[in-house]
Design a protein around this motif. Structure first.
Motif, PDB file in Angstrom:
ATOM      1  N   TYR A 105       0.825  -1.214   0.000  1.00 35.00           N
ATOM      2  CA  TYR A 105       0.000   0.000   0.000  1.00 35.00           C
ATOM      3  C   TYR A 105       0.853   1.255   0.000  1.00 35.00           C
ATOM      4  O   TYR A 105       0.368   2.339   0.290  1.00 35.00           O
ATOM      5  CB  TYR A 105      -0.936  -0.003   1.211  1.00 35.00           C
ATOM      6  N   SER A 135       0.567   4.863  -2.652  1.00 33.78           N
ATOM      7  CA  SER A 135      -0.823   5.319  -2.562  1.00 33.78           C
ATOM      8  C   SER A 135      -0.839   6.715  -1.949  1.00 33.78           C
ATOM      9  O   SER A 135       0.169   7.181  -1.399  1.00 33.78           O
ATOM     10  CB  SER A 135      -1.648   4.359  -1.701  1.00 33.78           C
ATOM     11  N   TYR A 172       0.972   8.505   1.106  1.00 26.78           N
ATOM     12  CA  TYR A 172       0.478   7.849   2.315  1.00 26.78           C
ATOM     13  C   TYR A 172       1.362   8.148   3.525  1.00 26.78           C
ATOM     14  O   TYR A 172       0.915   8.113   4.677  1.00 26.78           O
ATOM     15  CB  TYR A 172       0.379   6.331   2.089  1.00 26.78           C
ATOM     16  N   GLY A 182      -8.703   6.957  -8.345  1.00 30.00           N
ATOM     17  CA  GLY A 182      -7.828   7.882  -7.645  1.00 30.00           C
ATOM     18  C   GLY A 182      -7.659   9.226  -8.312  1.00 30.00           C
ATOM     19  O   GLY A 182      -6.846  10.039  -7.848  1.00 30.00           O
ATOM     20  N   PRO A 198      -5.233   0.324   0.670  1.00 36.17           N
ATOM     21  CA  PRO A 198      -5.686  -0.400  -0.524  1.00 36.17           C
ATOM     22  C   PRO A 198      -5.646  -1.916  -0.384  1.00 36.17           C
ATOM     23  O   PRO A 198      -6.407  -2.621  -1.039  1.00 36.17           O
ATOM     24  CB  PRO A 198      -4.708   0.058  -1.607  1.00 36.17           C
ATOM     25  N   TRP A 242      -8.170   6.964   1.984  1.00 36.51           N
ATOM     26  CA  TRP A 242      -7.030   6.364   1.290  1.00 36.51           C
ATOM     27  C   TRP A 242      -7.373   6.164  -0.180  1.00 36.51           C
ATOM     28  O   TRP A 242      -8.500   5.764  -0.509  1.00 36.51           O
ATOM     29  CB  TRP A 242      -6.705   5.009   1.911  1.00 36.51           C
ATOM     30  N   SER A 243      -6.402   6.397  -1.039  1.00 34.79           N
ATOM     31  CA  SER A 243      -6.611   6.166  -2.472  1.00 34.79           C
ATOM     32  C   SER A 243      -6.347   4.698  -2.784  1.00 34.79           C
ATOM     33  O   SER A 243      -5.757   3.994  -1.978  1.00 34.79           O
ATOM     34  CB  SER A 243      -5.646   7.030  -3.287  1.00 34.79           C
ATOM     35  N   LEU A 278      -4.253   1.779  -4.868  1.00 35.97           N
ATOM     36  CA  LEU A 278      -2.844   1.701  -5.245  1.00 35.97           C
ATOM     37  C   LEU A 278      -2.677   2.320  -6.627  1.00 35.97           C
ATOM     38  O   LEU A 278      -3.485   2.088  -7.524  1.00 35.97           O
ATOM     39  CB  LEU A 278      -2.402   0.233  -5.270  1.00 35.97           C
ATOM     40  N   GLN A 279      -1.635   3.166  -6.764  1.00 36.45           N
ATOM     41  CA  GLN A 279      -1.476   3.882  -8.040  1.00 36.45           C
ATOM     42  C   GLN A 279      -0.811   3.003  -9.091  1.00 36.45           C
ATOM     43  O   GLN A 279      -0.098   2.087  -8.783  1.00 36.45           O
ATOM     44  CB  GLN A 279      -0.632   5.133  -7.816  1.00 36.45           C
TER      45      GLN A 279
END
Lengths: 440, 361
Positions: A168, A171, A194, A218, A392, A436-437, A439-440
């Protein structure tokens, strides 16, 4: 006679040699039910700088990776001064005995090269005691100004290889940044990595903002703003920082929005004629669909990861409790039955747990329960803990903790789903309502 | 003494002759089962398979009408990303092998192991596709065969000497007077009812549901004939088996007294103090059983194997196994402390790692 005797002796001799091969007795069987809960010791020597000018960034990347892993509470880095072996060449064989000697269970080696504005990072992960590599070597390419993100990517890959679950670290978190005293607090939306790095403000502090929520991709954020004088739901593009009101029905208040898992619709609370119910709105068409119709207050809806159900809070039973219903509305099932009041439920990305805020006997808690309400566990306790959000990978919960008194301030905390590793999140000033977004 | 030499000489000569010439006295090979396969023409084949050909289907499908144009949906976000500097997307090698030059470019740092040329795998004949079987046109339902029933009333059994026949007749008796010439007949009687209930029809009378005809089978692949042991090898193998048999039967149980509870607990405690459980992970739901072998010093020899697992998916099981393997390897140090005289009892070990109690901590 001699031939016959030789033949017989030979046969018997072969028979004797065959004995150990065929003697396979029952194995000794034991069962182990008690283990230890402690961070796994690992070593991450500074990544090898393979080009001129990559010395500093190679060290920085190694430190970010170590910070990511240490921050989980699942890993403990063995300091460099304890190493009895060094990695000077990324391609050299690993001396496992040297790393066993310092009790490193995992070893991370890497190399960094910089060419013009291009950065290349490669790494390997080893299981020291098994003497094997975990997975294959991996390489990332990018620009030098994205070095932190590349370090997070490496840490995510290392985490996944050791734990078997996704990471995570790559993120972001959107939250309400708070400044000023309690009676004159300025609030604005902010987004950061994060770990608190790369902070960026998305709104100014001219109006109160609440409860931001990331879209599944996101790139957008839903939030509630009082800029029109009463609460309205807005959607904001994170890249351009442009926003628009999503719900503009006259005479209504809308709040507590959350995206559906496909990102095409939003579920939120709408107060109309003094009654608050849940509605689903299609973002493209703006059409609304009423999901609940009771005289009580229904709010804080959250979709299950597959989009089939919604958990929300309601006081229809007389006290604030959690309910689960189909995503299309209909009959709701109460899932919280403990003492106290339950609110702000959030479905885990894994789908197996629901995080919530609980208030009981003047204390606030962040807790988790199964989606049917069973196995409730309280993870925190304080004067005011509220607003959980899942990482995530469904492993960590971030939330708001506010301290008591006139000088009390809100800040962000995180805790492992096991209840361990409770710690504050490094942010600039105060903060609340984290989300929280993915995972990019 | 001479007699003994003679006997020995004759026995040796016989043995050698049997080894060398035993095959000469072998009987003919066992008869081979022969199956007649009728050859049919292509026309017959078509006729047989005609019923299996699917009917033609129409390929003309009405195209759906295009939807009417509606007003375009309101845009949610439009402007370009100009304000927020974003790092260049990096190229994960595993995800985009065509962009990032991949894992293979990273040379393996471990010294290359001597390559062992794998033994050529035996070329198995490509299996033929299944032979279609024509199902009979109508399913043959087994018809209950008539079975003998016990008559509702007892019937006197005919004399054992009586011949079963449709008509009842009495045997001719010798004419005591000797005057009348009469054709000689035997006692006959109709078949009487059975004395017991036959609960199942006779096997040969059951209607068969098996297809009565089938497509012609494909040519059988060339089977690799197993080498037949020569008589000499047979003799040696039999002798070896005979020599090994009594030893094997007595050696399956390890010698000496088994491990005491304390000795087992010692091993268990040694391993569990190195078993690190991540109670928040899915691996904490998995009970894994590992197998390993120890040398006489109590050190692990060979690989540690995952024998079984339950309670989670494969990924979680792999993680649980990795933790179990680390526990065994880390805590062995110079070898687990086990009684050397009982080595047979702990040479092979199976350890179950059950984290159920840990989850509640």
């Amino acid at each position: 006679m001699r031939l016959f005797a030789t033949l017989v002796i030979g046969i018997l001799t072969v028979g004797q040699f065959a004995h150990p091969v065929s003697a396979q007795g029952t194995p000794l069987r034991i069962e182990i039910t008690d283990g230890v809960i402690e961070p796994m010791p690992y070593a991450v020597p500074d990544f090898v700088a393979e080009t001129q000018g990559s010395n500093q960034v190679s060290k920085d990347i190694s430190r970010v990776i170590a910070a990511d892993l240490n921050g989980t509470g699942l890993f403990r880095e063995i300091p460099a001064k304890a190493h009895i072996s060094s990695i000077t060449n990324f391609g050299s064989p690993v001396q496992f005995a040297d790393w066993k000697a310092v009790n490193a269970q995992a070893l991370i080696t890497g190399g960094v090269s910089v060419s013009d504005n291009q950065l290349e990072v490669k790494f390997r992960v080893y299981d020291v005691f098994a003497g094997t590599e975990l997975g294959n070597g991996l390489r990332f390419k990018g620009t030098t100004d994205g070095w932190r993100r590349m370090a997070h990517k490496v840490a995510d890959a290392v985490y996944a290889r050791i734990t078997g679950e996704g990471g995570y670290f790559d993120s972001r978190v959107v939250y309400v940044a708070e400044t000023g005293p309690k009676n004159d607090r300025k609030k604005r939306l902010a987004v950061m990595d994060y770990d608190g790095a790369n902070l960026q403000y998305l709104t100014d502090s001219s109006s109160i903002v609440l409860a931001p929520r990331f879209s599944p991709t996101g790139d957008r954020v839903l939030y509630t703003s009082y800029e029109t004088g009463f609460p309205q739901v807005f959607v904001l593009d994170v890249g351009s920082v442009r926003r628009k009101v999503l719900s503009n029905e006259s005479g209504t208040m809308s709040f507590a929005p959350r995206f559906s898992p496909d990102g095409k619709s939003v579920v939120m609370s709408v107060t109309e004629g003094g009654n608050t119910d849940l509605y689903k709105m299609d973002i493209a068409s703006g059409k609304r669909q009423r999901l609940t119709s009771t005289p009580s207050i229904e709010t804080a809806p959250s979709y299950s990861p597959d989009g089939s159900k919604i958990v929300f809070e309601s006081d229809r039973s007389g006290t604030q409790q959690l309910y689960v219903m189909s995503a299309g509305g209909g009959e709701a099932t109460r899932i919280s039955f403990g003492k106290g009041r339950y609110g702000t439920p959030v479905w885990s990305p894994r789908g197996d747990l629901i995080a919530f805020t609980k208030q009981n006997k003047g204390r606030f808690h962040i807790g988790v329960m199964r989606t049917d309400g069973s196995e409730e566990r309280l993870l925190t306790a304080s004067f005011l803990d509220e607003g959980p959000t899942w990482s995530p990978n469904g492993r960590v919960i971030m939330f708001t903790r506010e301290t008591r008194g006139a000088g009390g301030a809100a800040s962000l905390y995180s805790v492992d789903v096991s209840g361990r590793n409770l710690k504050p999140v490094k942010i600039n000033g105060g903060g609340s309502d984290p989300a929280w977004s993915p995972l990019q | 003494m001479h007699i003994g030499h003679y006997i020995s000489g004759v026995a040796h000569t016989g043995l050698i002759s049997w080894v060398l010439l035993g095959g000469v006295f072998d009987s003919d090979p066992p008869p081979m089962e022969v199956v007649d396969i009728a050859m049919i023409s292509s026309a017959e084949f078509d006729a047989l398979t005609q019923s299996q050909i699917a009917p033609e289907t129409s390929t003309e499908i009405a195209l759906p009408q295009p939807p009417e144009e509606t007003e375009p949906a309101p845009e949610v976000v439009a402007p370009e990303d100009a304000v927020v500097p974003q790092p260049e997307p990096i190229e994960p090698i595993e995800a985009e092998p065509e962009v990032a030059p991949d894992v293979a470019e990273i040379a393996d740092p471990t010294p290359p192991e001597p390559e062992v040329a794998p033994e050529p795998m035996p070329q198995l004949p490509t299996p033929e596709t299944d032979t279609a079987v024509i199902i009979p046109d109508a399913p043959v339902e087994p018809v209950p065969a008539p079975v003998e029933r016990v008559a509702p009333e007892p019937v006197a059994q005919p004399d054992p000497d009586t011949t079963i026949a449709d008509a009842l007749q009495e045997a001719t008796k010798p004419d005591e007077a000797g005057e009348a010439a009469e054709e000689v007949r035997e006692d006959t009687a109709p078949e009487a009812a059975s004395t017991e209930i036959a609960t199942e029809p006779k096997q040969e009378e059951v209607a068969s549901a098996a297809p009565t005809r089938s497509l012609r089978p494909r040519i059988r692949p060339n089977a690799v004939a197993e080498p037949q042991p020569t008589p000499a090898e047979d003799a040696i193998a039999a002798a070896l088996a005979e020599a090994a048999a009594p030893t094997e039967s007595t050696s399956s149980a390890p010698a000496g007294p088994p491990l005491t509870r304390g000795e087992k607990d010692g091993l268990r405690v040694s391993v569990q103090q190195c078993w690190v459980v991540d109670v928040g992970s899915r691996a904490a739901d998995v009970t894994v059983v590992v197998g390993l072998s120890l040398d006489q010093n109590g050190k692990v020899q060979g690989d540690i194997r995952m024998l079984s697992y339950e309670g989670g998916d494969e990924a979680a099981a792999k993680t649980a196994f990795a933790a179990a393997r680390r526990a065994v390897l880390r805590c062995q140090k110079n070898g687990y402390d086990l009684p050397a005289e009982k080595y047979d009892h702990w040479r092979d070990v199976e350890i179950t790692f059950n984290p159920e109690k840990m989850r509640s901590r």
